[in-house]
Write a protein that holds these residues in place. Structure first.
Motif, PDB file in Angstrom:
ATOM      1  N   MET A   1       0.823  -1.193   0.000  1.00 32.62           N
ATOM      2  CA  MET A   1       0.000   0.000   0.000  1.00 32.62           C
ATOM      3  C   MET A   1       0.867   1.257   0.000  1.00 32.62           C
ATOM      4  O   MET A   1       0.491   2.251  -0.621  1.00 32.62           O
ATOM      5  N   THR A   2       1.993   1.190   0.671  1.00 33.92           N
ATOM      6  CA  THR A   2       2.867   2.359   0.712  1.00 33.92           C
ATOM      7  C   THR A   2       3.389   2.699  -0.679  1.00 33.92           C
ATOM      8  O   THR A   2       3.342   3.861  -1.095  1.00 33.92           O
ATOM      9  N   ALA A   3       3.861   1.699  -1.396  1.00 32.00           N
ATOM     10  CA  ALA A   3       4.404   1.944  -2.741  1.00 32.00           C
ATOM     11  C   ALA A   3       3.322   2.456  -3.689  1.00 32.00           C
ATOM     12  O   ALA A   3       3.562   3.390  -4.462  1.00 32.00           O
ATOM     13  N   THR A   4       2.131   1.883  -3.610  1.00 25.94           N
ATOM     14  CA  THR A   4       1.028   2.339  -4.456  1.00 25.94           C
ATOM     15  C   THR A   4       0.644   3.772  -4.095  1.00 25.94           C
ATOM     16  O   THR A   4       0.344   4.588  -4.973  1.00 25.94           O
ATOM     17  N   GLY A   5       0.670   4.083  -2.808  1.00 28.63           N
ATOM     18  CA  GLY A   5       0.377   5.445  -2.373  1.00 28.63           C
ATOM     19  C   GLY A   5       1.385   6.448  -2.906  1.00 28.63           C
ATOM     20  O   GLY A   5       1.018   7.530  -3.378  1.00 28.63           O
ATOM     21  N   ILE A   6       2.655   6.084  -2.859  1.00 30.08           N
ATOM     22  CA  ILE A   6       3.693   6.981  -3.378  1.00 30.08           C
ATOM     23  C   ILE A   6       3.510   7.189  -4.880  1.00 30.08           C
ATOM     24  O   ILE A   6       3.623   8.314  -5.383  1.00 30.08           O
ATOM     25  N   CYS A   7       3.196   6.117  -5.597  1.00 28.71           N
ATOM     26  CA  CYS A   7       2.947   6.246  -7.048  1.00 28.71           C
ATOM     27  C   CYS A   7       1.758   7.158  -7.321  1.00 28.71           C
ATOM     28  O   CYS A   7       1.770   7.944  -8.272  1.00 28.71           O
ATOM     29  N   SER A   8       0.755   7.091  -6.474  1.00 24.35           N
ATOM     30  CA  SER A   8      -0.417   7.945  -6.640  1.00 24.35           C
ATOM     31  C   SER A   8      -0.074   9.411  -6.399  1.00 24.35           C
ATOM     32  O   SER A   8      -0.596  10.302  -7.091  1.00 24.35           O
ATOM     33  N   VAL A   9       0.797   9.675  -5.446  1.00 27.13           N
ATOM     34  CA  VAL A   9       1.245  11.054  -5.203  1.00 27.13           C
ATOM     35  C   VAL A   9       1.972  11.590  -6.434  1.00 27.13           C
ATOM     36  O   VAL A   9       1.720  12.717  -6.884  1.00 27.13           O
ATOM     37  N   VAL A  10       2.850  10.780  -6.998  1.00 26.90           N
ATOM     38  CA  VAL A  10       3.585  11.200  -8.197  1.00 26.90           C
ATOM     39  C   VAL A  10       2.620  11.434  -9.355  1.00 26.90           C
ATOM     40  O   VAL A  10       2.711  12.443 -10.070  1.00 26.90           O
ATOM     41  N   LEU A  11       1.674  10.520  -9.545  1.00 25.22           N
ATOM     42  CA  LEU A  11       0.678  10.671 -10.608  1.00 25.22           C
ATOM     43  C   LEU A  11      -0.147  11.931 -10.401  1.00 25.22           C
ATOM     44  O   LEU A  11      -0.420  12.673 -11.354  1.00 25.22           O
ATOM     45  N   GLY A  12      -0.525  12.208  -9.156  1.00 24.63           N
ATOM     46  CA  GLY A  12      -1.260  13.435  -8.856  1.00 24.63           C
ATOM     47  C   GLY A  12      -0.460  14.673  -9.201  1.00 24.63           C
ATOM     48  O   GLY A  12      -0.998  15.653  -9.731  1.00 24.63           O
ATOM     49  N   GLY A  13       0.836  14.643  -8.937  1.00 27.90           N
ATOM     50  CA  GLY A  13       1.699  15.768  -9.311  1.00 27.90           C
ATOM     51  C   GLY A  13       1.770  15.956 -10.812  1.00 27.90           C
ATOM     52  O   GLY A  13       1.739  17.091 -11.310  1.00 27.90           O
ATOM     53  N   LEU A  14       1.834  14.855 -11.536  1.00 29.76           N
ATOM     54  CA  LEU A  14       1.856  14.945 -12.999  1.00 29.76           C
ATOM     55  C   LEU A  14       0.542  15.502 -13.540  1.00 29.76           C
ATOM     56  O   LEU A  14       0.539  16.321 -14.468  1.00 29.76           O
ATOM     57  N   VAL A  15      -0.572  15.059 -12.960  1.00 32.09           N
ATOM     58  CA  VAL A  15      -1.882  15.592 -13.374  1.00 32.09           C
ATOM     59  C   VAL A  15      -1.940  17.088 -13.102  1.00 32.09           C
ATOM     60  O   VAL A  15      -2.405  17.871 -13.942  1.00 32.09           O
TER      61      VAL A  15
END
Length: 150
Positions: A1-15
Motif C-alpha cells: 500500500m505504501t508503494a502504491t500510495g507513493i505512485c499515486s502522489v507522483v501521478l497526482g503531481g503529474l496531473v
C-alpha cells in the motif's frame, strides 16, 4: 500500500502539471484526490500495516483491493458524471476503512512495540484520527457528487 500510495502522489503531481496546458475540467480535483486520498492516505495505511504486520494479515489484501478499486471507481465516475458509481466506489472505501480501523485497534498486533517513535501510542492515535477524517469525508464527497450531477 505504501508503494502504491507513493505512485499515486507522483501521478497526482503529474496531473497537476498538465491540468492547465491540457484544459482538464476536473484536473485540480483529480490531482488533489490522487495525492491526498490515493496517495497520502494509502501510504499511511501501508505504513500502519507494516508496523503491525501480524494484525489481520489476510485482510490486508482485501483492504488494498477495496481501497484501490474504490478510488478507481470514484475517479472514473466523477469524470464521467455517474454519481451512483461514485457511491459504489465510496462503499468500497468504507469497507477498506473498516478493515484498517479493526487492524489499528489498541492491543491488536502491538506486542513488544516501542513506546516512542513510529510505534508510539501518539502515532497510533494520529493514524486512527486520519481514518476517522477519511470516514467523515466519504459521505461529504458522495453528497457533493449527487448535488453536482442532479
Amino acid at each position: 500500500m505504501t508503494a502504491t500510495g507513493i505512485c499515486s502522489v507522483v501521478l497526482g503531481g503529474l496531473v497537476a502539471a498538465v491540468t492547465e496546458p491540457l484544459g482538464l475540467a476536473h484536473g485540480s480535483w483529480l490531482a488533489a484526490y490522487l495525492v491526498l486520498v490515493g496517495g497520502v492516505a494509502q501510504a499511511a495505511m501501508g505504513q500502519a500495516r507494516f508496523r503491525r504486520s501480524e494484525a489481520m494479515p489476510r485482510r490486508g489484501w482485501a483492504q488494498f483491493g477495496c481501497w484501490n478499486l474504490g478510488n478507481l471507481l470514484v475517479i472514473v465516475a466523477t469524470l464521467a458524471g455517474a454519481p451512483l458509481v461514485v457511491d459504489l466506489g465510496s462503499a468500497l472505501l468504507v469497507i477498506a476503512l473498516v478493515i484498517a480501523w479493526r487492524a489499528a485497534r489498541p492491543g491488536v498486533g502491538s506486542a513488544a512495540r516501542p513506546a516512542t517513535g513510529w510505534g508510539s501510542p501518539l502515532v497510533d492515535h494520529a493514524y486512527r484520527t486520519l481514518l476517522l477524517v477519511l470516514a467523515v469525508s466519504i459521505p461529504v464527497g458522495m453528497a457533493l457528487s449527487q448535488l453536482r450531477h442532479s
